[in-house]
Motif scaffolding. Structure first.
Motif, PDB file in Angstrom:
ATOM      1  N   UNK A 179       0.859  -1.187   0.000  1.00 35.72           N
ATOM      2  CA  UNK A 179       0.000   0.000   0.000  1.00 35.72           C
ATOM      3  C   UNK A 179       0.892   1.234   0.000  1.00 35.72           C
ATOM      4  N   UNK A 180       0.509   2.225  -0.795  1.00 41.94           N
ATOM      5  CA  UNK A 180       1.254   3.496  -0.820  1.00 41.94           C
ATOM      6  C   UNK A 180       0.273   4.634  -1.053  1.00 41.94           C
ATOM      7  N   UNK A 181       0.237   5.584  -0.114  1.00 43.49           N
ATOM      8  CA  UNK A 181      -0.651   6.735  -0.220  1.00 43.49           C
ATOM      9  C   UNK A 181       0.115   8.009   0.118  1.00 43.49           C
ATOM     10  N   UNK A 182       0.326   8.899  -0.870  1.00 44.20           N
ATOM     11  CA  UNK A 182       1.041  10.148  -0.579  1.00 44.20           C
ATOM     12  C   UNK A 182       0.195  11.087   0.256  1.00 44.20           C
ATOM     13  N   UNK A 183       0.866  11.979   1.006  1.00 51.17           N
ATOM     14  CA  UNK A 183       0.157  12.969   1.811  1.00 51.17           C
ATOM     15  C   UNK A 183      -0.666  13.881   0.912  1.00 51.17           C
ATOM     16  N   UNK A 184      -0.034  14.384  -0.139  1.00 48.78           N
ATOM     17  CA  UNK A 184      -0.731  15.209  -1.118  1.00 48.78           C
ATOM     18  C   UNK A 184      -1.003  14.330  -2.329  1.00 48.78           C
ATOM     19  N   UNK A 185      -1.220  14.940  -3.465  1.00 53.17           N
ATOM     20  CA  UNK A 185      -1.428  14.143  -4.672  1.00 53.17           C
ATOM     21  C   UNK A 185      -0.171  13.396  -5.078  1.00 53.17           C
ATOM     22  N   UNK A 186       0.973  13.960  -4.712  1.00 50.31           N
ATOM     23  CA  UNK A 186       2.255  13.383  -5.109  1.00 50.31           C
ATOM     24  C   UNK A 186       3.167  13.317  -3.900  1.00 50.31           C
ATOM     25  N   UNK A 187       3.862  12.205  -3.722  1.00 49.96           N
ATOM     26  CA  UNK A 187       4.782  12.063  -2.595  1.00 49.96           C
ATOM     27  C   UNK A 187       6.083  11.426  -3.020  1.00 49.96           C
ATOM     28  N   UNK A 188       6.892  11.078  -2.028  1.00 49.77           N
ATOM     29  CA  UNK A 188       8.211  10.522  -2.315  1.00 49.77           C
ATOM     30  C   UNK A 188       8.369   9.069  -1.910  1.00 49.77           C
ATOM     31  N   UNK A 189       7.295   8.427  -1.420  1.00 52.10           N
ATOM     32  CA  UNK A 189       7.372   7.018  -1.046  1.00 52.10           C
ATOM     33  C   UNK A 189       7.210   6.128  -2.278  1.00 52.10           C
TER      34      UNK A 189
END
Length: 393
Positions: A179-189
């Motif tokens: 699972x990967x969910x960025x804080x904003x629309x785009x993240x660094x994970x």
């Protein structure tokens, strides 16, 4: 300024350009020359509008809410005319940027001149119309920049989603749930699954410093670098060096990444390297205990000193047994805050994993994300959230 110079100056202004020479001479009599040093406040937002000004020489800045909005040094630029028309307080603060010379006309003198010379009204209309057009151009430029930025962010979000695995691991040794969910629309994970020679499987998880477009692009370049590297040498040290090269190539901006790389072998062992990332959790099904596989290296892209700036990566080996769990996660989970500004923490994550240890990898993932949502309540996430559950078979 001599009378003739003042007359020539007024003839070139938008406000008085249509007046006859005789009318201009009367304006010369009421236009008083004033000079101010640099950084001088001519009037402040909220002041009574008692005069208008024409810029003769120098530069002024327009300030709203303590922020400079615009600056002007155009000869003949008209300042403060709106407050004369609507009889309301000044809508902005005007300060000099450099030593500045202006012509000042008071409200009373201006209206007396307007009564004598109706053409001044046309000049005022021209001044206001040009300012409206100028403001509109500025707004349109800002809108175009915002639209371009939104489009860039949209494309970055698409790129980030495209680099995540499309399906979970299909392998005789383990099942997975990511699972990967960025804080904003785009993240660094970012996380990835890698199918390697000799029926091995690799798991990678990374957290690029910061959020937004740049971090997402570094994550995408990391995936590209890893995919290229495993075609030649998929070993832990070589893949870690490939990831390091990605951050080193970004020489114009300081950036770093924490990451883990794991290779699972069929003979009940796995090898890994952890570079500054939160400790992986290995749950032993038989002994019902957790082992924290902590970081052995600094985050990729950070050199702690000149002596160890060249990191010599190596792998660490551990054993797995059927029923064991290997959990990789970003600090967006353990450092998530509730309304009392308390962190979710590793212990809460361990307790939940222990309680749900008999479930499938996908069910454990769902339970963790659900518990995290309950814990945060209405608090917005402050960091990207990434999670990979690997359950050994």
């Amino acid at each position: 300024m001599l009378a003739e110079q003042k007359l020539q100056f007024l003839q070139k202004t938008e406000l008085f350009a249509e007046l006859s020479k005789a009318a201009l001479n009367s304006i010369c009599d009421i236009a008083n020359e004033v000079a101010y040093p640099a950084e001088h406040t001519i009037f402040e937002e909220g002041d009574k509008g008692d005069s208008l000004y024409l810029l003769v020489d120098g530069e002024i800045s327009i300030i709203k809410a303590e922020t400079e909005v615009l600056s002007f040094k155009e000869t003949g630029y008209c300042i403060g005319e709106v407050a004369l028309i609507d009889d309301k307080p000044r809508s902005a603060t005007i300060k000099t940027v450099t030593s500045t010379c202006l012509l000042r006309i008071t409200r009373t003198d201006f209206y007396q001149a307007l009564a004598r010379e109706p053409l001044i009204g046309r000049g005022m209309f021209r001044v206001l119309n040009n300012k409206i057009r100028h403001d509109l151009e500025i707004q349109m430029s800002a809108i175009r920049k915002e639209v371009a930025q939104e489009e860039s962010m949209r494309l970055a979000a698409e790129v980030q989603q495209s680099i995540l695995p499309n399906e979970e691991i299909t392998h005789p040794c383990l099942t997975s749930a990511g699972y990967c969910q960025p804080t904003n629309n785009v993240g660094g994970d970012y996380y990835d699954y890698l199918y390697l020679p000799d029926n091995r499987v690799g798991i990678f998880i990374g957290d690029v410093m910061g959020h937004g477009f740049h971090s997402a692009m570094v994550a995408a370049m990391t995936k590209s670098g890893i995919q290229t590297q495993i075609r030649f040498d998929a070993s832990v040290p070589e893949v870690m060096k490939a990831v390091k090269r990605v951050t080193e190539e970004d020489t114009q901006t300081f950036i770093y990444m924490t990451c883990c790389y794991v290779i699972v072998h069929q003979d009940n062992r796995f090898e890994f390297a952890n570079a500054g990332h939160p400790a992986m959790l290995l749950f032993r099904a038989k002994s019902e205990e957790f082992i924290e596989l902590e970081s052995q290296f600094p985050p990729v892209g950070i050199a702690l000193s000149s002596e160890n700036s060249i990191t010599q990566y190596h792998s660490t080996e551990a054993r797995w047994e059927p029923g064991d769990l290997l959990v990789l996660y970003s600090d967006g989970i353990t450092e998530a805050l509730n309304e009392d500004i308390e962190m979710y923490g590793v212990e809460r994550l361990k307790n939940l994993l222990f309680e749900k240890r008999h479930l499938s990898a996908d069910e454990i993932r769902i339970e963790i994300l659900s518990d995290l949502e309950v814990y945060q309540q209405d608090e917005n996430p402050h960091d990207d959230i990434t999670l990979v559950i690997a359950k050994f078979l």
